[in-house]
Scaffold this active site. Structure first.
Site, mmCIF file in Angstrom:
data_model
loop_
_atom_site.group_PDB
_atom_site.id
_atom_site.type_symbol
_atom_site.label_atom_id
_atom_site.label_comp_id
_atom_site.label_asym_id
_atom_site.label_seq_id
_atom_site.Cartn_x
_atom_site.Cartn_y
_atom_site.Cartn_z
ATOM 1 N N SER A 156 42.076 12.965 27.245
ATOM 2 C CA SER A 156 40.851 12.027 27.647
ATOM 3 C C SER A 156 41.469 10.690 27.060
ATOM 4 O O SER A 156 42.291 10.561 26.048
ATOM 5 C CB SER A 156 39.755 12.683 26.974
ATOM 6 O OG SER A 156 38.749 11.737 26.997
ATOM 7 N N TYR A 177 33.485 15.988 21.008
ATOM 8 C CA TYR A 177 34.351 15.615 22.058
ATOM 9 C C TYR A 177 35.674 14.926 21.751
ATOM 10 O O TYR A 177 36.688 15.266 22.249
ATOM 11 C CB TYR A 177 33.561 14.937 23.150
ATOM 12 C CG TYR A 177 34.251 14.730 24.524
ATOM 13 C CD1 TYR A 177 34.085 15.844 25.466
ATOM 14 C CD2 TYR A 177 34.936 13.486 25.081
ATOM 15 C CE1 TYR A 177 34.943 15.503 26.788
ATOM 16 C CE2 TYR A 177 35.730 13.419 26.238
ATOM 17 C CZ TYR A 177 35.467 14.332 26.923
ATOM 18 O OH TYR A 177 36.373 14.323 28.277
#
Ligand code: NAP
Length: 260
Positions: free
Chosen positions: A152, A165
């Site tokens: 990400s 996350y």
């Protein structure tokens, strides 16, 4: 030297005869990765928590490739440990693993709930580690394989309101390199794709927030959110012979976000 150059052809991108596991392939990016791999000639082992995979089934059927479906909640470690064995039972080999499934839970860091931290770390990191380990054992036997992790922008940046996350995606980048280093000499390439900002359910909340949406758009050099189809070329490349000398690389597909 000339002989080596002559060997190269677009067939290096073909995945004919290969078998690929993709987790979270019922929708979003996982579905795009599965369809891309099928279009390049691979047979698919689709893993989904919900079992809501009819759309993916239809899309893969349209490519003429075979697809097998397996329901597993990746927060259940026993279920995760079964995936590689089930794929092996169905196809007799595992050539490609795309660790795509992931989850995001948003809340300010000072009130972030411990159980939410655990939920995100379990799916985004622990399941990826366990499944990679199981698939790699098969790939070592075969002396070939490709593992593609989904990282990400938050593998590089801190973000806000999503501490586990960010922690999990930084760790995915690190684990990609750790697996790559140990497996490279077994002819197994481990790399990651770091998607930028893509239109999927994962980003519905920030796209619905007008201020945040405008901030994000104004920072993307390409000037638009990506569609899942923007990621299809990268996954085929990393799954193919064309990337055989790539090990431990985190490939950003981000419309220029990190270059900014
Ligand atoms: P998505 O549309 O929300 O899809 C997430 C997928 O993960 C779904 O298939 C979901 O299954 C699966 N999943 C979640 N928790 C699971 C669990 N406990 N067990 C099994 N499967 C589970 O999101 P997406 O954007 O396509 O995300 C795919 C990956 O890309 C994730 O790793 C995400 O972090 C990463 N990513 C996305 C973006 C973006 O902008 N969209 C950017 C960077 C990275 P169910 O449908 O059953 O819930």
């Amino acid at each position: 030297m000339t002989k080596q150059l002559d060997l190269f052809s677009l067939d290096y991108f073909s995945l004919k005869g290969k078998t690929a596991i993709v987790t979270g392939a019922n929708k979003g990016l996982g579905q795009a990765y599965a369809v891309a791999l099928a279009k390049a000639g691979a047979d698919l082992f689709v893993v989904s928590r919900s079992g809501d995979w009819e759309e993916t089934r239809t899309l893969i059927a349209g490519t003429g490739q075979r697809a097998e479906f397996f329901q597993a909640d990746l927060s259940d470690r026993q279920a995760v440990k079964k995936i590689a064995a089930e794929c092996l039972k169905a196809y007799g080999r595992i050539d490609i693993l795309v660790n795509n499934a992931g989850t995001i839970l948003r809340s300010p860091i000072l009130s972030y709930k411990e159980e939410d931290w655990d939920k995100v770390m379990e799916v985004n990191l622990h399941s990826l580690y366990l499944l990679s380990q199981e698939a790699a054992k098969v790939m070592v036997e075969q002396q070939s394989g490709k593992i593609i992790n989904i990282a990400s922008m938050l593998s590089f940046q801190g973000g806000k309101f999503v501490p586990p996350y960010t922690a999990s995606k930084h760790a995915v980048a690190g684990l990609t390199k750790a697996f790559a280093n140990e497996l490279a000499e077994q002819n197994i390439q481990v790399n990651a794709i770091a998607p930028g900002y893509i239109v999927t359910d994962n980003t519905a909340a920030i796209r619905a927030d007008e201020k945040r949406n405008t901030e994000i758009l104004s920072r993307i050099p390409a000037g638009r959110w990506a569609d899942p189809s923007d990621l299809m070329g990268a996954v085929v490349f990393l799954a193919s012979k064309a990337s055989d000398y790539m090990n431990g690389h985190i490939l950003a597909v981000d419309g220029g976000w990190l270059a900014r």
